[in-house]
Design a protein around this motif. Structure first.
Motif, PDB file in Angstrom:
ATOM      1  N   CYS A 163      -6.083   1.476   5.291  1.00  0.00           N
ATOM      2  CA  CYS A 163      -6.670   2.726   4.769  1.00  0.00           C
ATOM      3  C   CYS A 163      -7.827   2.473   3.801  1.00  0.00           C
TER       4      CYS A 163
ATOM      5  N   CYS B 187      -6.619  -2.107   0.934  1.00  0.00           N
ATOM      6  CA  CYS B 187      -5.676  -2.110   2.060  1.00  0.00           C
ATOM      7  C   CYS B 187      -6.441  -2.276   3.374  1.00  0.00           C
TER       8      CYS B 187
ATOM      9  N   CYS C 105       0.188   3.423   3.342  1.00  0.00           N
ATOM     10  CA  CYS C 105       0.467   2.921   4.695  1.00  0.00           C
ATOM     11  C   CYS C 105       1.818   2.236   4.832  1.00  0.00           C
TER      12      CYS C 105
ATOM     13  N   CYS D 175       0.859  -1.180   0.000  1.00  0.00           N
ATOM     14  CA  CYS D 175       0.000   0.000   0.000  1.00  0.00           C
ATOM     15  C   CYS D 175       0.896   1.230   0.000  1.00  0.00           C
TER      16      CYS D 175
HETATM   17 ZN   LIG Z   1      -3.142   1.500   3.165  1.00  0.00          ZN
END
Ligand SMILES: [Zn+2]
Length: 430
Positions: free
Chosen positions: A245, A242, A227, A224
């Motif tokens: 998020c 993800c 993140c 991701c």
């Molecule tokens: Zn993420």
């Protein structure tokens, strides 16, 4: 250590059936020897690296309250049968004993550690508890083509934790995650490793892998971009966003799994009847977690990641030696060079700097340089007529191009500066 006294030599011929980069490089440099596919001996230089990795792992496991034990590798069939893994564990090496009983060679140790800890834990007051071991494990892999990364026999640090409830397990799981990143940072893989969501089994939705980016990696992960966590290929099909998020902005990458952690819940405590008495006097199942990290696998991964065309580049804390010391002689100055190089070696040893001193006669300068690069100690020190004329030693970092002249009297100070001090006695228990 005097290179002339090392019983191993770097070799030019590689075993024909070895395909993995890490094993080829480690065999070529005389760190390991291949006995069979996925089965290797550790030679003096390789064992030094392996022991240093184990030493770092021990320090970090002790720091989070893990207590070291050592369990047997030979595990009776009955223990595996209790958890239904005698039949269902594909990679288990099964063997018959002379006593007409059957055994499985330890591929993992839940079947040993659960009844073991049960003998000592009775009440909520005895929890939480965490024990770990560093031990040789066996897996009957169909393919073992990745050198130290996927062995049939390999070293593993396995930590097991025991808790009163899920909340307490969750807390410790976070602590272990942080501890793993500390270990990986010290082994030079910190910035390259992603916490990766994987399938969790029956108890929790996810387990987690520690995946290190490597072009040659067997695994594919999806990172991701927001993140900086990843999800593995197994779950990308069902988990299209993800987990943190909820976005879909992934970058695909090849990686090697160096560690994994699982929340086991009561998966193993239930079949072994491992319960504790809670504060109200009521029996409850003990909740467990398990956490694996393979020192030999880490070593193979570091080679895959930390190298150039000339050889390996060991991170300082796990290098077999801090420096290679080369004396390059010509006819005119050879007696003086011998004397000065011997003295530098002695001074460095006294200062606690581990040095591989290439004191060999009848080996060309070119060969000495090539071998020092191949072995990959963080510093290369050269004593020659040219450096003596300046009362200096030529110092070069393995991963840099530039060389630097350092006064002979300053060399020890230069190498101990900023260096985490690890001496032989520190990790004698490895
Ligand atoms: Zn993420």
């Amino acid at each position: 250590m005097l290179q002339s006294k090392l019983f191993i030599k770097t070799i030019k011929e590689l075993p024909k059936d070895e395909t993995s980069f890490n094993a080829k490089e480690l065999i070529r440099a005389g760190f390991i020897d291949k006995l069979a596919a996925g089965v290797y001996s550790f030679l003096p230089l390789g064992l030094k690296v392996h022991n240093k990795i184990c030493w770092i792992i021990r320090q970090e496991m002790d720091a989070i309250g893990g207590q070291e034990i050592l369990m047997p590798a030979l595990i009776p069939k009955e223990a595996w049968a209790t958890t239904n893994r005698w039949e269902n564990f594909d990679a288990l090496f099964r063997l018959a004993g002379g006593d007409k009983k059957e055994y499985g060679l330890g591929a993992t140790h839940e079947e040993v550690v659960t009844p073991l800890v049960k003998k000592f834990v009775f009440s909520y007051k005895d929890l939480p508890a965490a024990v770990y071991q560093i031990q040789t494990k066996f897996r009957n892999e169909l393919r073992a083509k990745a050198g130290l990364i996927r062995g049939r026999e390999f070293s593993m640090k396995d930590l097991y934790s025991f808790h009163t409830d899920e909340k307490d397990l969750d807390k410790f799981y976070e602590v272990v995650t942080k501890s793993y990143f500390k270990i990986l940072e010290r082994c030079g893989l910190g910035g390259l490793t992603y916490l990766t969501y994987a399938l969790g089994g029956t108890f929790s939705k996810y387990s987690h892998e520690f995946q290190t980016l490597a072009k040659t990696g067997e695994d594919t992960i999806y990172i991701c971009q927001k993140c900086k966590i990843a999800i593995n290929k197994e779950i990308i099909e069902e988990q299209k966003v993800c987990p943190q998020c909820k976005k879909k902005d992934f970058a695909e990458a090849k990686a090697v799994e160096v560690g994994n952690i699982f929340k086991l819940g009561a998966r193993f405590s239930k079949p072994f009847g491992f319960t504790y008495m809670d504060e109200k006097g009521k029996k409850q199942d003990v909740v467990m977690g398990c956490y694996g990290l393979g020192p030999s696998r880490l070593m193979g991964t570091i080679v895959e990641v930390c190298h150039d065309g000339q050889g390996m580049i060991w991170p300082e804390e796990i290098a077999p030696f801090v420096a290679s010391l080369l004396k390059i002689k010509n006819q005119k100055s050879k007696i003086k060079i011998d004397k000065v190089a011997d003295k530098i070696y002695e001074d460095l040893e006294k200062a606690g700097v581990e040095v591989l001193y290439d004191d060999r006669e009848n080996v060309s300068a070119g060969e000495k340089f090539a071998e020092a690069d191949l072995i990959g100690c963080p510093y290369r020190l050269v004593v020659s007529e040219k450096t003596l004329a300046r009362d200096s030693v030529e110092v070069k970092k393995r991963d840099k191009k530039e060389v630097e002249m350092v006064k002979i009297s300053e060399v020890a100070k230069r190498l101990t500066h900023n260096m985490q001090h690890i001496t032989e006695s520190d990790f004698s228990e490895c």
